[in-house]
Structures are given as C-alpha cells and as structure tokens.
Design a protein around this motif. Sequence first.
Motif, PDB file in Angstrom:
ATOM      1  N   ASN A  90     -77.555 -14.406 -17.782  1.00 60.93           N
ATOM      2  CA  ASN A  90     -78.702 -13.773 -18.432  1.00 60.93           C
ATOM      3  C   ASN A  90     -78.396 -12.332 -18.817  1.00 60.93           C
ATOM      4  OD1 ASN A  90     -80.780 -15.767 -18.549  1.00 60.93           O
ATOM      5  ND2 ASN A  90     -81.029 -15.598 -16.326  1.00 60.93           N
TER       6      ASN A  90
ATOM      7  N   ARG B  96     -76.973 -12.624 -22.291  1.00 61.51           N
ATOM      8  CA  ARG B  96     -77.512 -13.725 -23.105  1.00 61.51           C
ATOM      9  C   ARG B  96     -77.602 -13.364 -24.580  1.00 61.51           C
ATOM     10  NH1 ARG B  96     -80.735 -18.343 -22.238  1.00 61.51           N
ATOM     11  NH2 ARG B  96     -80.932 -17.957 -20.006  1.00 61.51           N
ATOM     12  N   ASN B  97     -77.861 -12.117 -24.898  1.00 57.57           N
ATOM     13  CA  ASN B  97     -78.060 -11.701 -26.304  1.00 57.57           C
ATOM     14  C   ASN B  97     -76.893 -10.889 -26.859  1.00 57.57           C
ATOM     15  OD1 ASN B  97     -80.726 -12.834 -26.426  1.00 57.57           O
ATOM     16  ND2 ASN B  97     -81.428 -11.091 -25.190  1.00 57.57           N
TER      17      ASN B  97
ATOM     18  N   GLY C  76     -78.594  -2.001 -17.767  1.00 56.90           N
ATOM     19  CA  GLY C  76     -79.809  -2.088 -18.564  1.00 56.90           C
ATOM     20  C   GLY C  76     -80.023  -0.886 -19.454  1.00 56.90           C
TER      21      GLY C  76
ATOM     22  N   HIS D 203     -78.733  -6.927 -20.047  1.00 55.71           N
ATOM     23  CA  HIS D 203     -80.178  -7.181 -20.053  1.00 55.71           C
ATOM     24  C   HIS D 203     -80.948  -5.979 -19.528  1.00 55.71           C
ATOM     25  CE1 HIS D 203     -84.023  -9.059 -19.139  1.00 55.71           C
ATOM     26  NE2 HIS D 203     -83.884  -8.669 -17.874  1.00 55.71           N
TER      27      HIS D 203
ATOM     28  N   SER E 208     -84.722  -4.804 -18.265  1.00 54.78           N
ATOM     29  CA  SER E 208     -86.025  -5.267 -17.821  1.00 54.78           C
ATOM     30  C   SER E 208     -87.105  -4.246 -18.165  1.00 54.78           C
ATOM     31  CB  SER E 208     -85.998  -5.491 -16.306  1.00 54.78           C
ATOM     32  OG  SER E 208     -87.287  -5.774 -15.825  1.00 54.78           O
TER      33      SER E 208
ATOM     34  N   SER F   6     -83.437  -4.990 -13.675  1.00 54.82           N
ATOM     35  CA  SER F   6     -82.547  -5.544 -14.708  1.00 54.82           C
ATOM     36  C   SER F   6     -81.385  -6.306 -14.081  1.00 54.82           C
ATOM     37  CB  SER F   6     -81.997  -4.423 -15.596  1.00 54.82           C
ATOM     38  OG  SER F   6     -83.024  -3.790 -16.323  1.00 54.82           O
TER      39      SER F   6
ATOM     40  N   GLY G  89     -80.716 -10.163 -14.316  1.00 57.92           N
ATOM     41  CA  GLY G  89     -79.539 -10.475 -15.122  1.00 57.92           C
ATOM     42  C   GLY G  89     -78.460 -11.240 -14.392  1.00 57.92           C
TER      43      GLY G  89
END
Length: 499
Positions: free
Chosen positions: A90, A93-94, A331, A336, A338, A350, A354
Amino acid sequence: MSSTDILMKPLVSVLQMLRNRVISTEELLHRTYTRINETKSLNAFVSVVEKNDNLEFCIKDDRSSILKGIPFAVKDNFSTRNISTTCASNMLRNYVPTYSATVVKKLTDAGGTLMGKTNLDEFAMGVGTVDSIIGPTRNPWQYDFQHPNPDDWYIAGGSSGGSAVAVATGASYFALGSDTGGSVRLPASFCGVVGLKPTYGSLSRHGLISLVNSMDVPGILARCVDDVVFIYNILSGNDPRDSTTVQGKVEKVVIEENPSVKDLVVGIPKQYHGPDVSPEIIDCWKWAADIFSNNGAKVVEVSLPHTQYSIVCYHVLCCGEVASNMARYDGLQYGHRSDGGFTEEMYAKSRNEGFNESVRGRITAGNYFLLRRNYRKYYEKAQKVRRLIQTDIKKVFDKGSGKNSGVDVLLAPVTVSTAPQYKTFAQKTNSYRTVEHDIYTQSANMAGVPAISVPVRLSQAKLPISLQLLASNFNEGTLLRAAKFLENASSFQHPKFDF
C-alpha cells in the motif's frame, strides 16, 4: 503448433523460429496474453501491460533486434517507466516511475516485450509470495486449473514467486526477480525453473527498489540454463548509474551443448547436511554428486565452519538495512500519506497503513539492533560474522594448497523441502519461514558469490526438487557450465499444465 508447445519452448529455439518467420511476434504476443488469462487464478501478475501498447511496439520493432519481441516479465520492485511499481505494498500503490531500471531498459532496448509486473511478498520481505496487497501467488504444480480449491494448493516460494510462476506456466519466456537472501533461487526451486543469482555487481541495481543494499541483486528466471546464459549476457556489465557494478567489461558466457566437467572440483559442504532436510532432497543431492564424479569431476567434502551462524547473522543485517531503507517512506516525501493532524501523527499513521505486519516487524527489529546501546552487540558483531562467512567461502574457492581449498563449484540443496502447502505455511510467522527456507541460500548473498538453482527431479508428491550450485565471484562461466551439465544429466521435464 499449439500454444502450449510454443510457449514452453526454450527462448533460443523461439528466436530461431522468429528469424525463420515460422511465427510472427504478433502471434507470439497474442498467445502469451491468452496464457496470462488462462493462468489468472495463480495470481502471478500485479499488473499487465495493455495489449494494444505491446502490439504497437511489436509492429515497430526491428526484426534484427536481439530479442525480436520475446515476451518477458519483471518483478514489481523494479522501476518501469509509466508503469506502476508497487512492491506489492500500500505504501507504493500509486507510484508510477518516470524511468526504467537499467536491467529493464536493456531488455526493451534489445527488443524484448514487457508483458507485466509480477507478484512478490511486500517489499520482497518473504519466502512465499503470500504477503502481497493483491493476495498470494499459487504454485502451478499440483494445481487444479479446472476446479481450483481455495485452500488446497502449494506456495510458489518468494519473494520472486510471481516471476517463477509466469515462467513455469509459459506466461513469460523469462523473468527478472531480485535475490537478497534466496528470493530468486527459492521460488525457482519450488516451481521447477532455473534461477540465477549473479555475482553482486555484475548486474546493475539502478532502479531496483532497495531492500538490503549490500545484498540485493537482480536475478534471472528461465526454463533452461541456455536461456539464462542468453539473458545474462545481455544484462551484465558496468552501469555508470550504479557505483556498485563492476568496472570494465564482464566476460560473456559461452557454454557447449554437452559440457565436460572433467576439470572441475565439486565441493560438498558438510554443514549443509542438516537434520531438517527432506530425505528425498538428500537422495537427490547424493545422486548429483555421483553424476559429477562418474563423469570425471573430483568431488570432495569441504567445511564452511561459520554456516551455523549464517541465518542469524543474515537476520540482524537484513533488518538493520531494512529499517534504514524504509525510513524514507514517511508520507512527506515518499510513499502513502495518511490524513492526520500533527506531523508525528501523520507519519505514524502513514507507515501503519502503508506497511504490513511483516514489514513493520523487520523495521522494529532493525531499529532495535541499531540503537546506540545495541549497535556493537548486534549489528557490528553480525558484520564481523559476515566477514568470517565470506572468508570461509573464499578459502574454499582459492586455488591454494590447503585441504579445504581449490574447489570450482559447491553443490548443495536449495531448501530443506519441496514447496509446502499454503495452509501449513500460513500458520508460521514471516521470520520463522525465513529461517526455515533461506537457511541454504543467504550465505551466497552475504559473500556476494553467484549461485543458481537447477530443477533435477520430481518428489513422490510430484513436486520439483532442485539443487544449488555456487561459484567464486564473477565466475559465472564455470557456474553455468556446471549447471548445464546437471540439467543435461537430470533430463527434468517441464509439464504441460492442464489449463
């Protein structure tokens, strides 16, 4: 010719078919996408490249290129330009990189067609490919494709399990993995394919998302030794972007169709006769030693006295470097982020969201080992033990006059057993799994030497049994020659899975 036949052929044979226009790159691509779809239930791929994008690439590709559009796959911890690179986490993920790892770029520049990114344990921390945000990868051996049972299947091994499964099923002619403590050789062994961990520094690590900088190496998985040699020759060599790569040229490997081993000294490490090794693997190991001996090689027992400390040493060093490398995912700059209030709250939240439990566990252990009051007691001592392990291996390969020296290759098990069933494997913690299954592989990473897993026979349960060969630094030529001999002697048959 059926799709199964052509997709399971050696890469070097298919290249000849493409040269002779027996098959086109477009047709090969269509068949590979069909196979990826047929094996979707194995969960080998995190993502698949759009078919139209690859068709356009094949049409533009020059047929004189080295790889001529041959489909391949890449573990999802290698950066790939404009293609998501998640590390099965996670936390990333992006993440869509703006560049490709050097080894990936070398393959696409040579005309290879990237089919997709393969599954792994999160951030490559595992030995089963079961700790991933998209779920576990399943081993195709003893798997019922027609009536899959969600509970009754074998693990693929890890952390490069997706790459091993893609190669084993014909969804890729070869694949890239990463090997930090056995993460290429272990899944190769469980899935019945060949897995090479090259010498540290012979292949560029640029673009490989770091786990343990001092041990990570890109690895190659293929269905036969010849294919591994072919890809190794494309990838090896200096990279100005990676200061850890070898300076100057790496000699290309050339092996004969039926190589001789009459000039080789094969070492059998006596410390690898552990009490937990399956009798079937011990029997296979003895058979291979006899085969080398009967064909003119000198087979000798050797001692690696610090082997007993190796897995504990690896655990301390691995966790220490993991804690350092994972600190960047805060983060704020990377990873990731949060929704949180104060910076410290956002940072903690985060990382909790993550990272999975296994990754957080290694970070916690690493931070403990690196505390000022613990550093000399754990991390510094582990580095000293690592040097002793390196010295043990170096002495064995040195052409000295000592009793325990002058060996060309070491012959050993890859792991203590064939692939375990998931329902048994899942009951154990990540750290226990690593201790159990990396016990014979991680020494090569700590010493930096090349090693290869070669499938040899099937167990009574019809699962692959593989053996491991190790050689001295940058001596891939001898290593791959011995591997080719073992492959020829074993006549291991890749199955036509009932898709």
